[in-house]
Design a protein around this motif. Structure first.
Motif, PDB file in Angstrom:
ATOM      1  N   VAL A  53      21.876 -31.860 102.955  1.00 49.47           N
ATOM      2  CA  VAL A  53      21.100 -30.958 103.808  1.00 49.47           C
ATOM      3  C   VAL A  53      19.665 -31.470 103.860  1.00 49.47           C
ATOM      4  CG1 VAL A  53      20.220 -28.620 104.067  1.00 49.47           C
ATOM      5  CG2 VAL A  53      22.567 -28.991 103.278  1.00 49.47           C
ATOM      6  N   PRO A  54      19.111 -31.660 105.068  1.00 50.92           N
ATOM      7  CA  PRO A  54      17.749 -32.196 105.171  1.00 50.92           C
ATOM      8  C   PRO A  54      16.742 -31.335 104.412  1.00 50.92           C
ATOM      9  CG  PRO A  54      18.831 -32.211 107.309  1.00 50.92           C
ATOM     10  CD  PRO A  54      19.725 -31.449 106.385  1.00 50.92           C
ATOM     11  N   ALA A  55      15.821 -31.985 103.736  1.00 53.13           N
ATOM     12  CA  ALA A  55      14.793 -31.264 102.987  1.00 53.13           C
ATOM     13  C   ALA A  55      13.812 -30.615 103.947  1.00 53.13           C
ATOM     14  CB  ALA A  55      14.061 -32.230 102.052  1.00 53.13           C
ATOM     15  N   GLY A  56      13.355 -29.421 103.588  1.00 58.20           N
ATOM     16  CA  GLY A  56      12.388 -28.720 104.420  1.00 58.20           C
ATOM     17  C   GLY A  56      13.056 -28.045 105.601  1.00 58.20           C
ATOM     18  N   GLY A  57      12.383 -27.088 106.188  1.00 55.75           N
ATOM     19  CA  GLY A  57      12.882 -26.421 107.376  1.00 55.75           C
ATOM     20  C   GLY A  57      13.939 -25.373 107.082  1.00 55.75           C
ATOM     21  N   THR A  58      14.538 -24.879 108.167  1.00 55.74           N
ATOM     22  CA  THR A  58      15.502 -23.787 108.069  1.00 55.74           C
ATOM     23  C   THR A  58      16.743 -24.174 107.289  1.00 55.74           C
ATOM     24  OG1 THR A  58      14.726 -22.832 110.161  1.00 55.74           O
ATOM     25  CG2 THR A  58      16.920 -22.203 109.422  1.00 55.74           C
ATOM     26  N   ALA A  59      17.258 -25.384 107.508  1.00 60.67           N
ATOM     27  CA  ALA A  59      18.489 -25.799 106.833  1.00 60.67           C
ATOM     28  C   ALA A  59      18.332 -25.737 105.319  1.00 60.67           C
ATOM     29  CB  ALA A  59      18.875 -27.207 107.273  1.00 60.67           C
ATOM     30  N   ALA A  60      17.235 -26.263 104.810  1.00 57.45           N
ATOM     31  CA  ALA A  60      17.002 -26.253 103.369  1.00 57.45           C
ATOM     32  C   ALA A  60      16.798 -24.833 102.857  1.00 57.45           C
ATOM     33  CB  ALA A  60      15.799 -27.120 103.027  1.00 57.45           C
ATOM     34  N   ALA A  61      16.073 -24.013 103.618  1.00 59.93           N
ATOM     35  CA  ALA A  61      15.826 -22.637 103.188  1.00 59.93           C
ATOM     36  C   ALA A  61      17.121 -21.840 103.124  1.00 59.93           C
ATOM     37  CB  ALA A  61      14.833 -21.970 104.138  1.00 59.93           C
ATOM     38  N   LEU A  62      17.994 -22.006 104.119  1.00 58.42           N
ATOM     39  CA  LEU A  62      19.267 -21.287 104.154  1.00 58.42           C
ATOM     40  C   LEU A  62      20.150 -21.621 102.963  1.00 58.42           C
ATOM     41  CD1 LEU A  62      20.483 -21.571 107.857  1.00 58.42           C
ATOM     42  CD2 LEU A  62      20.326 -19.439 106.566  1.00 58.42           C
ATOM     43  N   THR A  63      20.235 -22.896 102.653  1.00 55.27           N
ATOM     44  CA  THR A  63      21.208 -23.346 101.662  1.00 55.27           C
ATOM     45  C   THR A  63      20.677 -23.338 100.237  1.00 55.27           C
ATOM     46  OG1 THR A  63      20.564 -25.655 102.093  1.00 55.27           O
ATOM     47  CG2 THR A  63      22.426 -24.765 103.345  1.00 55.27           C
ATOM     48  N   ARG A  64      19.354 -23.287 100.062  1.00 51.94           N
ATOM     49  CA  ARG A  64      18.802 -23.345  98.709  1.00 51.94           C
ATOM     50  C   ARG A  64      19.332 -22.232  97.803  1.00 51.94           C
ATOM     51  NH1 ARG A  64      13.870 -23.344 100.017  1.00 51.94           N
ATOM     52  NH2 ARG A  64      13.766 -25.604 100.277  1.00 51.94           N
ATOM     53  N   PRO A  65      19.388 -20.959  98.261  1.00 48.35           N
ATOM     54  CA  PRO A  65      19.937 -19.920  97.379  1.00 48.35           C
ATOM     55  C   PRO A  65      21.392 -20.178  96.997  1.00 48.35           C
ATOM     56  CG  PRO A  65      18.747 -18.936  99.222  1.00 48.35           C
ATOM     57  CD  PRO A  65      18.893 -20.388  99.534  1.00 48.35           C
ATOM     58  N   LEU A  66      22.140 -20.815  97.878  1.00 49.24           N
ATOM     59  CA  LEU A  66      23.539 -21.105  97.580  1.00 49.24           C
ATOM     60  C   LEU A  66      23.660 -22.233  96.562  1.00 49.24           C
ATOM     61  CD1 LEU A  66      25.087 -20.858 101.173  1.00 49.24           C
ATOM     62  CD2 LEU A  66      24.954 -19.095  99.413  1.00 49.24           C
ATOM     63  N   THR A  67      22.947 -23.326  96.779  1.00 49.73           N
ATOM     64  CA  THR A  67      23.046 -24.442  95.837  1.00 49.73           C
ATOM     65  C   THR A  67      22.519 -24.046  94.460  1.00 49.73           C
ATOM     66  OG1 THR A  67      20.924 -25.328  96.633  1.00 49.73           O
ATOM     67  CG2 THR A  67      22.938 -26.181  97.648  1.00 49.73           C
ATOM     68  N   GLN A  68      21.515 -23.181  94.426  1.00 48.06           N
ATOM     69  CA  GLN A  68      21.014 -22.709  93.133  1.00 48.06           C
ATOM     70  C   GLN A  68      22.048 -21.858  92.407  1.00 48.06           C
ATOM     71  OE1 GLN A  68      17.336 -20.764  94.235  1.00 48.06           O
ATOM     72  NE2 GLN A  68      16.134 -22.650  94.051  1.00 48.06           N
ATOM     73  N   ALA A  69      22.984 -21.279  93.167  1.00 49.22           N
ATOM     74  CA  ALA A  69      24.055 -20.469  92.574  1.00 49.22           C
ATOM     75  C   ALA A  69      25.319 -21.283  92.321  1.00 49.22           C
ATOM     76  CB  ALA A  69      24.376 -19.287  93.485  1.00 49.22           C
ATOM     77  N   GLY A  70      25.252 -22.602  92.508  1.00 49.24           N
ATOM     78  CA  GLY A  70      26.386 -23.454  92.189  1.00 49.24           C
ATOM     79  C   GLY A  70      27.213 -23.919  93.367  1.00 49.24           C
TER      80      GLY A  70
END
Length: 352
Positions: A53-70
């Motif tokens: 997932v590209p760093a920064g922007g909407t894509a990173a913001a959307l997926t960050r909570p998910l990746t942090q949860a595994g």
């Protein structure tokens, strides 16, 4: 899924997301559904090389909570109009059975969220009092880009889960569902389909459909599957079985092009050596994969077969997911069974 010319039949997305069609409650918005034409277009700079997932922007913001949860998340494909993200996590129950859960996001060419789908975990349905896993994924993801959207989704879905006896919104066939709208998007939820989100200020006309980087066609792969002992009746069936090993091989397709493939295979390590050769099921190798990725993907699978461990990641621009269930382990000896997925299905297609 396709008519004689290979274009998507109108009923495909209508069937997949059909439960959003009627609200049965005056004044409630109807969440917009993808038109069946979103995949019925010539190639538009299709790119099927999976990337992080590209760093920064909407894509990173959307997926960050998910990746942090595994969760594992990747950009599965893109084209001139948008890009598709695919996320997955493997829930295991007390018997070590895996129940996958996915999330799908479609972003427009400017990187704005246009559409999202949070299906329920596989084999999961909402029963009264059941933990709402869909909202556990959806609420933090939506909250990361749209203020208030996560809290509203959690409230609506929590109310739904606890009030199934008297749902506020029903379909004509009495399937309980809920629908709401805010300044960001239209939302629809049911226990069968999960949460569908359609943004109000962004859209993608031609949805990405590429898969050629990592996969071949089903017609070119079926003879090798038959040689490996699979019972395949393609066309039209998209699932093969291998009775002698309780194995399976199933695909999602766009026309004849394989988009994703799932199969199961065992592993038996004795004295540090693999006694169940991959060639038993695939005598000519994984010929459903393109030559560009076949060797590195095969090596990654063999690594998990030797260790009996799971994996989710990108290998040679290809999404690879391996769910390993280990049996007896004694020193260098082990027995395991691996459920493997190569590639991500198209957004809004079943299975997810």
């Amino acid at each position: 899924m396709f008519d004689a010319k290979g274009t998507i039949v109108t009923t495909v997305l209508a069937t997949i997301l059909g439960s959003w069609a009627l609200t049965g409650c005056t004044g409630q918005p109807e969440p917009a559904r993808p038109s069946p034409t979103v995949y019925a277009h010539p190639a538009a700079d299709e790119n099927s090389v999976a990337v992080p997932v590209p760093a920064g922007g909407t894509a990173a913001a959307l997926t960050r909570p998910l990746t942090q949860a595994g969760w594992f998340c990747a950009q599965a494909r893109s084209n001139a109009d948008g890009r598709a993200l695919w996320c997955r996590i493997a829930h295991r129950d007390e018997s070590d059975t895996v129940h996958p859960q996915v999330a799908q996001f479609l972003l427009d060419r400017d990187g704005r969220l246009a559409w999202a789908w949070f299906p329920p975990p596989e084999d999961g349905t909402y029963q009264q009092g059941e933990p709402p896993r869909v909202v556990d994924a959806a609420a933090p993801a939506l909250a990361a880009i749209w203020p208030g959207a996560g809290d509203r989704a959690r409230q609506e879905i929590d109310d739904f889960a606890h009030d199934l006896g008297e749902p506020a919104v029903r379909r004509s066939d009495d399937l309980p569902r809920a629908a709401w709208r805010d300044e960001h998007a239209d939302y629809g939820f049911s226990g069968l389909d999960g949460l569908l989100v359609t943004a109000r200020d962004a859209s993608v006309r031609r949805w990405p459909f590429g898969a050629e980087h990592y996969a071949t066609t089903m017609s070119s792969a079926v003879d090798d599957l038959l040689a490996g002992g699979y019972d395949c009746f393609y066309p039209p069936q998209e699932s093969c079985t291998r009775v002698r090993s309780n194995g399976y091989f199933r695909v999602t397709l766009r026309q004849d092009q394989i988009v994703s493939a799932q199969f199961g295979i065992g592993s038996r390590i004795e004295s540090g050596r693999q006694r169940h050769a991959l060639a038993e099921e695939f005598p000519h190798g994984l010929t459903f994969l393109s030559e560009a990725v076949r060797r590195p993907v095969t090596e990654r699978i063999e690594q998990s077969r030797r260790s009996g461990t799971s994996f989710a990641g990108i290998v040679a621009g290809t999404i690879v997911v391996i769910d390993a269930s280990r049996g007896a382990v004694d020193g260098d000896d082990l027995v395991a069974y691996l459920d493997i997925q190569i590639g991500a299905p198209l957004a809004a297609a079943l299975p997810v």
